[in-house]
Enzyme design. Sequence first.
Site, PDB file in Angstrom:
ATOM      1  N   TYR A 131      12.561 -12.642   0.662  1.00 43.37           N
ATOM      2  CA  TYR A 131      13.513 -13.046  -0.370  1.00 43.37           C
ATOM      3  C   TYR A 131      14.909 -12.545  -0.018  1.00 43.37           C
ATOM      4  CZ  TYR A 131       9.729 -14.398  -3.566  1.00 43.37           C
ATOM      5  OH  TYR A 131       8.655 -15.015  -4.153  1.00 43.37           O
TER       6      TYR A 131
ATOM      7  N   TYR B 104       7.044 -10.798   1.397  1.00 43.26           N
ATOM      8  CA  TYR B 104       5.729 -11.181   0.894  1.00 43.26           C
ATOM      9  C   TYR B 104       4.991 -11.980   1.965  1.00 43.26           C
ATOM     10  CZ  TYR B 104       6.732 -10.066  -4.057  1.00 43.26           C
ATOM     11  OH  TYR B 104       6.999  -9.440  -5.244  1.00 43.26           O
TER      12      TYR B 104
ATOM     13  N   GLU C  17      -1.206 -14.066 -13.333  1.00 43.80           N
ATOM     14  CA  GLU C  17      -2.059 -12.980 -12.859  1.00 43.80           C
ATOM     15  C   GLU C  17      -2.685 -12.223 -14.031  1.00 43.80           C
ATOM     16  OE1 GLU C  17       0.524 -10.636 -10.403  1.00 43.80           O
ATOM     17  OE2 GLU C  17       0.525 -12.160  -8.825  1.00 43.80           O
TER      18      GLU C  17
END
EC number: 4.1.1.102
Length: 161
Positions: free
Chosen positions: A13, A19, A64
């Site tokens: 990012y 990630y 999540e």
Amino acid sequence: MENFIGSHMIYTYENGWEYEIYIKNDHTIDYRIHSGMVAGRWVRDQEVNIVKLTEGVYKVSWTEPTGTDVSLNFMPNEKRMHGIIFFPKWVHEHPEITVCYQNDHIDLMKESREKYETYPKYVVPEFAEITFLKNEGVDNEEVISKAPYEGMTDDIRAGRL
């Protein structure tokens, strides 16, 4: 979608968070977080919604057990991604609780979600550069099978892992 399913990507990012994601099949992902607020977190078999928005553009979205909502738009041909993450207040204030192999701690995630405040959400909208992309096939259990460690993404990009 067949070219997207099986994609193993590392992306960074603009805020520096790194990630890794594996599009395991048409409804499941595995991922690891290598830097950022919840660095060290990793998850397997996360149920997701995957759609092709237009040629070469794919959206992957999920909620999540922590209550975190995620929506990622991948443009693999452009080596770009735009993601927006909606962290519940408790994750922003207590990120250390989530830094684990989540699959072994689902009850803790649910308990924390109930115990702590979830609102207001901490919203992180960011573009990212895809720095690694390889198709690993469908349902490959070896792609993301161990905890993240310092230098892991360099090892992956160099073909050592």
